[in-house]
Write a protein that holds these residues in place. Structure first.
Motif, PDB file in Angstrom:
ATOM      1  N   THR A  17       0.808  -1.217   0.000  1.00  0.00           N
ATOM      2  CA  THR A  17       0.000   0.000   0.000  1.00  0.00           C
ATOM      3  C   THR A  17       0.844   1.271   0.000  1.00  0.00           C
ATOM      4  N   PHE A  18       1.635   1.433   1.068  1.00  0.00           N
ATOM      5  CA  PHE A  18       2.409   2.670   1.175  1.00  0.00           C
ATOM      6  C   PHE A  18       3.846   2.463   0.732  1.00  0.00           C
ATOM      7  N   VAL A  19       4.327   1.205   0.843  1.00  0.00           N
ATOM      8  CA  VAL A  19       5.710   0.925   0.453  1.00  0.00           C
ATOM      9  C   VAL A  19       5.903   1.249  -1.023  1.00  0.00           C
ATOM     10  N   HIS A  20       4.878   0.920  -1.820  1.00  0.00           N
ATOM     11  CA  HIS A  20       4.945   1.178  -3.252  1.00  0.00           C
ATOM     12  C   HIS A  20       5.156   2.673  -3.510  1.00  0.00           C
ATOM     13  N   GLU A  21       4.346   3.496  -2.837  1.00  0.00           N
ATOM     14  CA  GLU A  21       4.464   4.946  -3.004  1.00  0.00           C
ATOM     15  C   GLU A  21       5.851   5.427  -2.600  1.00  0.00           C
ATOM     16  N   LYS A  22       6.331   4.854  -1.504  1.00  0.00           N
ATOM     17  CA  LYS A  22       7.637   5.259  -0.993  1.00  0.00           C
ATOM     18  C   LYS A  22       8.738   4.902  -1.986  1.00  0.00           C
ATOM     19  N   GLU A  23       8.651   3.689  -2.542  1.00  0.00           N
ATOM     20  CA  GLU A  23       9.693   3.239  -3.462  1.00  0.00           C
ATOM     21  C   GLU A  23       9.674   4.041  -4.762  1.00  0.00           C
ATOM     22  N   MET A  24       8.459   4.375  -5.237  1.00  0.00           N
ATOM     23  CA  MET A  24       8.371   5.129  -6.478  1.00  0.00           C
ATOM     24  C   MET A  24       8.661   6.613  -6.259  1.00  0.00           C
ATOM     25  N   GLY A  25       8.789   7.017  -4.981  1.00  0.00           N
ATOM     26  CA  GLY A  25       9.046   8.414  -4.690  1.00  0.00           C
ATOM     27  C   GLY A  25       7.819   9.292  -4.828  1.00  0.00           C
ATOM     28  N   THR A  26       6.632   8.668  -4.882  1.00  0.00           N
ATOM     29  CA  THR A  26       5.410   9.463  -5.035  1.00  0.00           C
ATOM     30  C   THR A  26       4.767   9.776  -3.696  1.00  0.00           C
ATOM     31  N   PHE A  27       5.347   9.209  -2.625  1.00  0.00           N
ATOM     32  CA  PHE A  27       4.735   9.418  -1.315  1.00  0.00           C
ATOM     33  C   PHE A  27       4.822  10.885  -0.902  1.00  0.00           C
ATOM     34  N   GLU A  28       5.978  11.508  -1.191  1.00  0.00           N
ATOM     35  CA  GLU A  28       6.147  12.925  -0.869  1.00  0.00           C
ATOM     36  C   GLU A  28       5.109  13.755  -1.617  1.00  0.00           C
ATOM     37  N   GLY A  29       4.907  13.408  -2.895  1.00  0.00           N
ATOM     38  CA  GLY A  29       3.933  14.130  -3.699  1.00  0.00           C
ATOM     39  C   GLY A  29       2.537  14.017  -3.122  1.00  0.00           C
ATOM     40  N   LEU A  30       2.217  12.811  -2.653  1.00  0.00           N
ATOM     41  CA  LEU A  30       0.902  12.585  -2.059  1.00  0.00           C
ATOM     42  C   LEU A  30       0.736  13.433  -0.802  1.00  0.00           C
ATOM     43  N   LYS A  31       1.848  13.549  -0.045  1.00  0.00           N
ATOM     44  CA  LYS A  31       1.749  14.283   1.225  1.00  0.00           C
ATOM     45  C   LYS A  31       1.638  15.781   1.019  1.00  0.00           C
ATOM     46  N   ILE A  32       2.359  16.327  -0.005  1.00  0.00           N
ATOM     47  CA  ILE A  32       2.275  17.785  -0.190  1.00  0.00           C
ATOM     48  C   ILE A  32       1.079  18.183  -1.038  1.00  0.00           C
ATOM     49  N   SER A  33       0.349  17.195  -1.588  1.00  0.00           N
ATOM     50  CA  SER A  33      -0.837  17.543  -2.359  1.00  0.00           C
ATOM     51  C   SER A  33      -1.911  18.074  -1.403  1.00  0.00           C
ATOM     52  N   PRO A  34      -2.857  18.856  -1.932  1.00  0.00           N
ATOM     53  CA  PRO A  34      -3.876  19.440  -1.041  1.00  0.00           C
ATOM     54  C   PRO A  34      -4.850  18.424  -0.457  1.00  0.00           C
ATOM     55  N   LEU A  35      -4.682  17.137  -0.799  1.00  0.00           N
ATOM     56  CA  LEU A  35      -5.582  16.130  -0.227  1.00  0.00           C
ATOM     57  C   LEU A  35      -5.364  16.044   1.274  1.00  0.00           C
ATOM     58  N   SER A  36      -6.447  15.882   2.036  1.00  0.00           N
ATOM     59  CA  SER A  36      -6.280  15.711   3.478  1.00  0.00           C
ATOM     60  C   SER A  36      -5.747  14.307   3.736  1.00  0.00           C
ATOM     61  N   THR A  37      -4.978  14.169   4.857  1.00  0.00           N
ATOM     62  CA  THR A  37      -4.373  12.863   5.138  1.00  0.00           C
ATOM     63  C   THR A  37      -5.444  11.810   5.350  1.00  0.00           C
ATOM     64  N   LEU A  38      -6.576  12.244   5.904  1.00  0.00           N
ATOM     65  CA  LEU A  38      -7.655  11.299   6.170  1.00  0.00           C
ATOM     66  C   LEU A  38      -8.164  10.674   4.876  1.00  0.00           C
ATOM     67  N   SER A  39      -8.293  11.522   3.828  1.00  0.00           N
ATOM     68  CA  SER A  39      -8.814  10.971   2.571  1.00  0.00           C
ATOM     69  C   SER A  39      -7.783  10.043   1.939  1.00  0.00           C
ATOM     70  N   ILE A  40      -6.475  10.264   2.226  1.00  0.00           N
ATOM     71  CA  ILE A  40      -5.466   9.322   1.727  1.00  0.00           C
ATOM     72  C   ILE A  40      -5.686   7.952   2.353  1.00  0.00           C
ATOM     73  N   LEU A  41      -5.878   7.952   3.674  1.00  0.00           N
ATOM     74  CA  LEU A  41      -6.076   6.669   4.365  1.00  0.00           C
ATOM     75  C   LEU A  41      -7.320   5.951   3.847  1.00  0.00           C
ATOM     76  N   ILE A  42      -8.439   6.698   3.785  1.00  0.00           N
ATOM     77  CA  ILE A  42      -9.679   6.047   3.370  1.00  0.00           C
ATOM     78  C   ILE A  42      -9.593   5.600   1.917  1.00  0.00           C
ATOM     79  N   GLY A  43      -8.958   6.425   1.085  1.00  0.00           N
ATOM     80  CA  GLY A  43      -8.786   6.049  -0.314  1.00  0.00           C
ATOM     81  C   GLY A  43      -7.987   4.772  -0.451  1.00  0.00           C
ATOM     82  N   LYS A  44      -6.896   4.694   0.318  1.00  0.00           N
ATOM     83  CA  LYS A  44      -6.062   3.485   0.282  1.00  0.00           C
ATOM     84  C   LYS A  44      -6.850   2.276   0.779  1.00  0.00           C
ATOM     85  N   ALA A  45      -7.662   2.492   1.829  1.00  0.00           N
ATOM     86  CA  ALA A  45      -8.447   1.387   2.360  1.00  0.00           C
ATOM     87  C   ALA A  45      -9.452   0.906   1.318  1.00  0.00           C
TER      88      ALA A  45
END
Lengths: 224, 235
Positions: free
Chosen positions: A71-99
């Motif tokens: 789930t999150f390891v993939h984002e981390k390895e591709m280097g997109t995790f930082e992008g996800l975090k600085i995007s205007p999406l709220s962290t809560l919607s990231i969690l629910i979206g991933k779920a």
């Protein structure tokens, strides 16, 4: 909010269905486990009614671990995790979206694996299949919530894929007990909804508690 | 620091006295179980019930350990002081030790009462799940190298772990209600209850003392490493 959740979930689903690498290995893993179980039990085992639901949940647990670890390891390895975090999406919607993404993968696996399991083991179903599938889905919702949350905790760890089951299974035990028990009642004993109500209630409470705590703590898990 | 040590020494003395009193009462003062309370459980329990005083109080310590982990984790996430993390990790280590003792003595008790070392009664099942939660907590910690990330992520897991206490117990009750195999337990006379309370008190103090030792040892280690890296930089 709902829009944001759907953005995260649909992004992940689109990435996934371009390569289909995770879903393919999950489905294949579930199938091979079921085949191995039926080899191990021999043809038409007489006690399958009792042990079947537990074995089925084992398949789902292991398959889930395979998918959630990415789930999150993939984002981390591709280097997109930082992008996800600085995007205007709220962290809560990231969690629910991933779920929701994980839930979709699990649902696909279950739709394929559940009939295969019943056929391969020659299971004599006594209760309603719709109710049984409802119980599986309810258990999966709780499992996906705790699995997605725990997969956020392992992104900084060294042995990620090995660590995830170790920290997820103990927390999932109460849910799995209720899910297996209710599934056994329906499949083997032919119980109706009112007889599994206690387990359904427990699974529902589990889902509510785990969702609330996940929502409260997820912010801390992704900050850096 | 010096004053703290003096209190710790007093605590240790009190601990010895309390635990000795408790063990004396449990092993010598209390009589064998009466025949009517032996009706539902095995004959070896006549004298063997005394293992109860060395089993159940450990459960109190394990629950306390989980509570300490919860509070320390929440406090860490609030104000990011490393000492909260030290308290939580020390509490988890001690909790694991006491939980192991609980599982071993619990299965001896179970064997005496019902003739099987493991019979999946709710207490045993819940204790087993808690053991795995604590072990998972510690392996999560050992897998993360960065101090800050380790403290933060394990604090989150600590909060989830605390939820495991009631949830695993309730699910174990639901589970075992399906197969009611054994009539449960026996009742203690007032003196027995008092002895239980004494030993629980003693073990709680023991837990507090060991936690203090663990946290101050870890603090010293941190201080040592800080000084070491400072000395290296100056070279």
């Amino acid at each position: 909010m709902i829009n944001e959740i759907l953005i995260v979930a649909s992004k992940d689903l689109r990435v996934e269905f371009r390569s289909k690498s995770t879903i393919n290995s999950m489905v294949l893993f579930a199938m091979i486990t079921i085949i191995i179980f039926s080899f191990g039990l021999g043809p038409f085992p007489p006690y399958i009614g009792e042990v079947g639901p537990g074995l089925l949940w084992l398949v789902f647990l292991f398959t889930g671990m395979l998918g959630f670890a990415r789930t999150f390891v993939h984002e981390k390895e591709m280097g997109t995790f930082e992008g996800l975090k600085i995007s205007p999406l709220s962290t809560l919607s990231i969690l629910i979206g991933k779920a929701i993404f994980n839930f979709t993968l699990m649902l696909i696996v279950e739709i394929l694996a559940f009939p295969l399991f019943l056929v391969m083991t020659g299971y004599n179903v006594k209760g309603s299949l719709v109710l049984a599938f409802f119980l599986i889905v309810l258990g999966t919702i709780g499992f996906v919530i705790i699995g997605s949350m725990m997969s956020a905790l392992i992104i900084n760890a060294r042995t990620r894929e090995m660590l995830l089951p170790i920290i997820t299974f103990p927390l999932a035990v109460p849910l799995v007990i209720a899910a297996t028990l209710s599934l056994k009642k329906v499949l083997a004993d032919g119980s109706g909804f009112s007889e599994v109500f206690v387990e359904v209630e427990f699974m529902f409470i589990y889902i509510v508690i785990m969702s609330i705590v996940s929502m409260l703590t997820f912010d801390y898990a992704v900050e850096e | 620091m010096k004053l703290e040590r003096k209190y710790a020494f007093l605590l240790l003395c009190a601990l010895y006295v309390i635990i000795l009193i408790g063990m004396y009462e449990a092993l010598i003062v209390l009589g064998p179980l009466s025949p009517e309370s032996l009706r539902w459980i095995g004959d070896p329990m006549e004298q063997g019930y005394r293992i109860f005083f060395f089993s159940m109080p450990n459960a109190a310590v394990v629950y306390l350990a989980f509570f300490v982990i919860l509070i320390a984790s929440i406090m860490y996430l609030r104000d990011r002081q490393i000492r909260w993390d030290l308290i939580a990790s020390g509490s988890a280590k001690l909790g694991l030790v006491f939980c192991t003792i609980l599982l071993i003595t619990g299965s001896i008790f179970s064997n005496l009462a019902w003739g099987a070392y493991w019979n999946w009664d709710p207490q045993q099942t819940a204790a087993l799940v808690l053991w795995f939660i604590l072990a998972g907590y510690l392996s999560l910690r050992s897998a993360i190298e960065d101090d800050e990330a380790r403290a933060r992520l394990s604090a989150i897991f600590g909060i989830f772990g605390f939820l495991g206490v009631p949830l695993s117990y309730v699910s174990a009750v639901i589970w075992s209600s399906i197969h009611p195999r054994f009539a449960t337990g026996f009742s203690l006379d007032p003196l027995g209850k008092l002895v239980t309370i004494i030993i629980v008190l003693g073990l709680l103090i023991l837990f507090a003392y060991l936690l203090w030792l663990e946290v101050s040892a870890k603090k010293l280690e941190k201080e040592y490493q800080r000084l070491l890296s400072k000395a290296k930089r100056e070279e």
